[in-house]
Design a protein around this motif. Structure first.
Motif, PDB file in Angstrom:
ATOM      1  N   UNK A   1       0.777  -1.259  -0.039  1.00 43.93           N
ATOM      2  CA  UNK A   1       0.100  -0.050   0.118  1.00 43.93           C
ATOM      3  C   UNK A   1       0.973   1.281  -0.086  1.00 43.93           C
ATOM      4  N   UNK A   2       1.838   1.240   0.961  1.00 45.37           N
ATOM      5  CA  UNK A   2       2.912   2.312   0.845  1.00 45.37           C
ATOM      6  C   UNK A   2       3.779   2.462  -0.430  1.00 45.37           C
ATOM      7  N   UNK A   3       3.785   1.546  -1.191  1.00 53.54           N
ATOM      8  CA  UNK A   3       4.434   1.628  -2.096  1.00 53.54           C
ATOM      9  C   UNK A   3       3.764   2.152  -3.490  1.00 53.54           C
ATOM     10  N   UNK A   4       2.532   2.239  -3.318  1.00 57.36           N
ATOM     11  CA  UNK A   4       1.592   3.112  -4.506  1.00 57.36           C
ATOM     12  C   UNK A   4       2.011   4.724  -4.258  1.00 57.36           C
ATOM     13  N   UNK A   5       2.505   5.148  -3.266  1.00 60.31           N
ATOM     14  CA  UNK A   5       2.690   6.471  -3.052  1.00 60.31           C
ATOM     15  C   UNK A   5       3.954   6.585  -4.154  1.00 60.31           C
ATOM     16  N   UNK A   6       4.836   5.664  -4.323  1.00 58.46           N
ATOM     17  CA  UNK A   6       5.800   6.027  -5.401  1.00 58.46           C
ATOM     18  C   UNK A   6       5.536   5.975  -6.754  1.00 58.46           C
ATOM     19  N   UNK A   7       4.355   5.599  -7.069  1.00 63.51           N
ATOM     20  CA  UNK A   7       3.884   5.907  -8.735  1.00 63.51           C
ATOM     21  C   UNK A   7       3.447   6.947  -9.072  1.00 63.51           C
ATOM     22  N   UNK A   8       4.008   7.789  -9.825  1.00 62.43           N
ATOM     23  CA  UNK A   8       3.817   9.055 -10.515  1.00 62.43           C
ATOM     24  C   UNK A   8       2.245   8.998 -10.988  1.00 62.43           C
ATOM     25  N   UNK A   9       1.711  10.138 -10.883  1.00 61.37           N
ATOM     26  CA  UNK A   9       0.077  10.147 -11.210  1.00 61.37           C
ATOM     27  C   UNK A   9       0.026  10.080 -12.995  1.00 61.37           C
ATOM     28  N   UNK A  10       1.014  10.130 -13.439  1.00 64.09           N
ATOM     29  CA  UNK A  10       1.021  10.135 -15.014  1.00 64.09           C
ATOM     30  C   UNK A  10       0.815   8.758 -15.413  1.00 64.09           C
ATOM     31  N   UNK A  11       1.439   7.633 -14.548  1.00 59.09           N
ATOM     32  CA  UNK A  11       1.528   6.475 -14.736  1.00 59.09           C
ATOM     33  C   UNK A  11       0.071   5.805 -15.084  1.00 59.09           C
ATOM     34  N   UNK A  12      -0.764   6.204 -13.967  1.00 61.20           N
ATOM     35  CA  UNK A  12      -2.179   5.850 -13.882  1.00 61.20           C
ATOM     36  C   UNK A  12      -3.161   6.568 -14.618  1.00 61.20           C
ATOM     37  N   UNK A  13      -2.666   7.735 -15.112  1.00 63.32           N
ATOM     38  CA  UNK A  13      -3.595   8.776 -15.813  1.00 63.32           C
ATOM     39  C   UNK A  13      -4.691   8.243 -16.696  1.00 63.32           C
ATOM     40  N   UNK A  14      -3.752   7.673 -17.600  1.00 65.66           N
ATOM     41  CA  UNK A  14      -4.662   6.992 -18.831  1.00 65.66           C
ATOM     42  C   UNK A  14      -5.314   5.797 -18.683  1.00 65.66           C
ATOM     43  N   UNK A  15      -4.891   4.760 -17.843  1.00 66.89           N
ATOM     44  CA  UNK A  15      -6.081   3.697 -17.463  1.00 66.89           C
ATOM     45  C   UNK A  15      -7.103   4.128 -16.740  1.00 66.89           C
ATOM     46  N   UNK A  16      -7.015   5.183 -15.731  1.00 66.83           N
ATOM     47  CA  UNK A  16      -7.850   5.527 -15.034  1.00 66.83           C
ATOM     48  C   UNK A  16      -9.182   6.401 -15.816  1.00 66.83           C
ATOM     49  N   UNK A  17      -8.653   7.130 -16.788  1.00 69.36           N
ATOM     50  CA  UNK A  17      -9.577   7.980 -17.775  1.00 69.36           C
ATOM     51  C   UNK A  17     -10.086   6.693 -18.644  1.00 69.36           C
ATOM     52  N   UNK A  18      -9.574   5.792 -19.063  1.00 68.65           N
ATOM     53  CA  UNK A  18     -10.220   4.770 -19.933  1.00 68.65           C
ATOM     54  C   UNK A  18     -11.482   4.171 -19.176  1.00 68.65           C
TER      55      UNK A  18
END
Length: 306
Positions: A137-154
């Protein structure tokens, strides 16, 4: 004990014979030189002026006509209230503020409740792999927002929610890693015997969580809500991605639209932009002053328990 008494008697005998009593010198560290206090005060005053100057300039510029916005004078030569009247006519600012309030309240409320539930699970229950799962769970803070931006938008596009306010707050239903970590530290600081006693009295897990754990962690919950309220109020990236119609704009998205319309068009009406910025900044200042006591208390308790 005998040695101490003998030394004291010898000291008294020396004083009686006329010898001066030798006392141990202990410097008073609580007293600082006046020069140090003055320098610290001047440094704090200087940093305060540096931090508040942009906002003071913004307020001053909002009371100036178009030709004097960038004259860099704190006290306007020409004081006018016309900007505060025009800003409501040039843009649906009231609607944007209402949309922002809806988004921020829902985002702050959902992320506080969901993060508290997850944090309570990690702090109260004992199960195999708890530490590893919490590390993930804490490791998810290391993911930049740009990484999940497109999948979340889809995902939101498939659900048909693009163009609505739902994507701006519904993601908080699943909690936030930072808030989970913060609230978990508070829950770990609570006495476990209190929960065991409640369980003996017949209280279930939900009742222990809702009626005992949450009230005891009120400062941490308030801090979480303030953080998320501020983050949602000033969030520009998500509205830029999901909002299309001006009737659904939030304040940051609306200010961006006003900037595109007035600052880079033929009119260059910067006075409207700065006036709208002042109006939309005031609610955050009022919120901080109203919750200042709880905010400081929550941060202090988090530092002690963490």
């Amino acid at each position: 004990m005998t040695s101490t008494t003998s030394d004291r008697q010898a000291q008294l005998a020396g004083v009686a014979e006329g010898e001066p009593e030798v006392r141990e010198y202990r410097p008073d560290r609580s007293r600082k030189p006046l020069v140090v206090k003055v320098l610290v005060g001047l440094a704090l005053a200087g940093f305060t002026l540096i931090f508040i100057y942009p906002f003071v300039w913004l307020i001053s510029a909002s009371f100036k006509p178009r030709g004097e916005v960038f004259d860099n004078r704190i006290i306007p030569d020409t004081f006018t209230l016309e900007n505060y009247l025009r800003v409501w006519q040039e843009a649906p600012l009231a609607l944007w503020i209402l949309n922002t309030v809806i988004v921020t309240v829902l985002a702050a409320g959902t992320v506080t409740i969901s993060s508290a539930m997850v944090a309570w699970g990690f702090s109260y229950f004992r199960f195999r792999g708890r530490g590893v799962l919490f590390g993930v769970v804490l490791a998810t803070m290391m993911l930049p927002g740009a990484v999940t931006m497109v999948p979340v938008f889809l995902i939101w596009n498939e659900l048909g929610q693009v163009g609505t306010l739902t994507p701006l707050w519904a993601q908080n239903l699943f909690g936030s890693a930072f808030y989970i970590f913060l609230l978990r530290q508070f829950f770990l600081g609570l006495p476990r015997d209190l929960f065991d006693a409640a369980r003996v009295d017949g209280a279930g897990n939900w009742r222990i969580f809702a009626q005992i754990a949450l009230p005891l962690c009120k400062p941490a919950l308030i801090v979480t809500m303030i953080f998320e309220f501020q983050a949602s109020w000033t969030n520009l990236m998500a509205p830029l991605i999901y909002l299309r119609d001006s009737s659904t704009f939030t304040v940051p998205r609306g200010l961006k639209a006003m900037l595109d319309q007035f600052a880079f068009g033929a009119n260059y009406n910067w006075e409207i932009v700065v006036t709208a910025s002042v109006i939309t900044t005031i609610p955050m200042i009022v919120l901080f002053f109203l919750a200042q006591r709880h905010f400081v208390q929550g941060i202090t308790m988090g530092g002690v328990k963490g």
